[in-house]
Design a protein around this motif. Structure first.
Motif, PDB file in Angstrom:
ATOM      1  N   PRO A 174       0.805  -1.231   0.000  1.00  0.00           N
ATOM      2  CA  PRO A 174       0.000   0.000   0.000  1.00  0.00           C
ATOM      3  C   PRO A 174       0.836   1.279   0.000  1.00  0.00           C
ATOM      4  CG  PRO A 174      -0.963  -1.595   1.505  1.00  0.00           C
ATOM      5  CD  PRO A 174       0.354  -2.156   1.070  1.00  0.00           C
ATOM      6  N   THR A 175       1.946   1.291   0.741  1.00  0.00           N
ATOM      7  CA  THR A 175       2.811   2.473   0.769  1.00  0.00           C
ATOM      8  C   THR A 175       3.405   2.738  -0.602  1.00  0.00           C
ATOM      9  OG1 THR A 175       3.348   2.120   3.091  1.00  0.00           O
ATOM     10  CG2 THR A 175       4.849   3.511   1.830  1.00  0.00           C
ATOM     11  N   ILE A 177       2.224   1.631  -3.537  1.00  0.00           N
ATOM     12  CA  ILE A 177       1.139   1.964  -4.459  1.00  0.00           C
ATOM     13  C   ILE A 177       0.740   3.426  -4.316  1.00  0.00           C
ATOM     14  CG2 ILE A 177      -1.312   1.532  -4.936  1.00  0.00           C
ATOM     15  CD1 ILE A 177      -0.731  -1.443  -4.281  1.00  0.00           C
ATOM     16  N   SER A 178       0.788   3.939  -3.096  1.00  0.00           N
ATOM     17  CA  SER A 178       0.412   5.344  -2.870  1.00  0.00           C
ATOM     18  C   SER A 178       1.343   6.317  -3.577  1.00  0.00           C
ATOM     19  CB  SER A 178       0.393   5.648  -1.365  1.00  0.00           C
ATOM     20  OG  SER A 178       1.706   5.692  -0.827  1.00  0.00           O
ATOM     21  N   GLN A 180       2.349   5.811  -6.603  1.00  0.00           N
ATOM     22  CA  GLN A 180       1.864   5.755  -7.996  1.00  0.00           C
ATOM     23  C   GLN A 180       2.916   5.369  -9.041  1.00  0.00           C
ATOM     24  OE1 GLN A 180      -0.072   9.683  -8.290  1.00  0.00           O
ATOM     25  NE2 GLN A 180      -2.013   8.656  -7.944  1.00  0.00           N
ATOM     26  N   MET A 206      -5.786  -3.964  -4.492  1.00  0.00           N
ATOM     27  CA  MET A 206      -5.110  -2.824  -3.876  1.00  0.00           C
ATOM     28  C   MET A 206      -4.869  -1.723  -4.908  1.00  0.00           C
ATOM     29  SD  MET A 206      -2.086  -4.300  -1.452  1.00  0.00           S
ATOM     30  CE  MET A 206      -2.358  -5.580  -0.231  1.00  0.00           C
ATOM     31  N   ILE A 207      -4.404  -2.126  -6.078  1.00  0.00           N
ATOM     32  CA  ILE A 207      -4.133  -1.160  -7.155  1.00  0.00           C
ATOM     33  C   ILE A 207      -5.434  -0.489  -7.612  1.00  0.00           C
ATOM     34  CG2 ILE A 207      -3.415  -0.981  -9.565  1.00  0.00           C
ATOM     35  CD1 ILE A 207      -1.304  -3.157  -8.947  1.00  0.00           C
ATOM     36  N   ASN A 209      -8.191  -0.087  -6.107  1.00  0.00           N
ATOM     37  CA  ASN A 209      -8.871   0.697  -5.085  1.00  0.00           C
ATOM     38  C   ASN A 209      -8.048   1.889  -4.585  1.00  0.00           C
ATOM     39  OD1 ASN A 209     -11.109  -1.020  -5.116  1.00  0.00           O
ATOM     40  ND2 ASN A 209     -10.170  -2.412  -3.625  1.00  0.00           N
ATOM     41  N   ALA A 210      -6.823   2.023  -5.095  1.00  0.00           N
ATOM     42  CA  ALA A 210      -5.950   3.106  -4.619  1.00  0.00           C
ATOM     43  C   ALA A 210      -6.474   4.464  -5.086  1.00  0.00           C
ATOM     44  CB  ALA A 210      -4.534   2.891  -5.139  1.00  0.00           C
TER      45      ALA A 210
END
Length: 210
Positions: A174-175, A177-178, A180, A206-207, A209-210
């Motif tokens: 998640p970190t 992915i944030s 980008q 995860m991607i 829904n980011a």
């Protein structure tokens, strides 16, 4: 953002089985360097024949004779080919030109590069399609992650897409992915899971829904 599955620790039949299980969630399948070493590009060809419509990356990590090696990888089925950022500028330019001549893409792997901002700027100007931050296995064992270098590259490039790889797990994704990246590269966290199809879907969700 796309999800790439790095397939390194399988034989060719195992890679085919893994692709079959995960193809609904994965955007790019990587024919990893260990597969290149153990089975050559014939293994890549076998996968292409089995899956004519998937996106295949050949992680050949080219250093020299770049135009020829890119063309060979493409002839055997690759859509994306990798070259090392440590290669000569002329090799990278030749690789970019050959990939684009065939309507394919080139990913430049920054593994081992110390001045990542300088090299990223140069690669951006050379027309690379992707620049990949890559914390290699040996440095992962020392606790290093790809995030710091990725952020430097992301802030430097103007046109080149970014990719990130190196021990990415479900808790660390998640970190990353944030931030980008254009391409999130995951290996063992999917391929060694008891249910790789389910785990690939977790990363894809995860991607999305980011």
């Amino acid at each position: 953002m796309k999800l790439q599955l790095a397939i390194d620790l399988e034989d060719v039949d195992g890679a085919i089985e893994l692709i079959e299980k995960t193809k609904d969630s994965v955007d790019v399948f990587e024919y990893g360097t260990p597969l290149v070493i153990n089975f050559g590009l014939e293994g890549l060809k076998k996968i292409r024949e089995r899956f004519p419509d998937i996106t295949l990356l050949a992680d050949v990590k080219i250093m020299d004779v770049a135009g020829y090696e890119v063309e060979q990888a493409i002839n055997y089925g690759a859509d994306i080919v990798t070259i090392l950022a440590a290669a000569e500028d002329q090799s990278i330019k030749d690789a970019v030109a050959k990939a684009h001549e065939h309507g394919k893409e080139l990913l430049v792997d920054m593994i081992g590069i110390q001045d990542v901002e300088k090299r990223a700027k140069e690669l951006d100007e050379m027309g690379a399609d992707y620049i990949a931050t890559h914390t290699g296995y040996d440095l992962q064992a020392l606790g290093q992650t790809p995030l710091e270098n990725f952020n430097k590259i992301k802030a430097t490039v103007q046109q080149t897409k970014t990719a990130v790889a190196g021990g990415i797990k479900e808790d660390s994704a998640p970190t990353i992915i944030s931030q980008q990246p254009d391409l999130l590269i995951v290996g063992g966290a999917i391929s060694t899971d008891d249910n790789p199809a389910e785990k690939a879907k977790v990363f894809k969700d995860m991607i999305d829904n980011a």
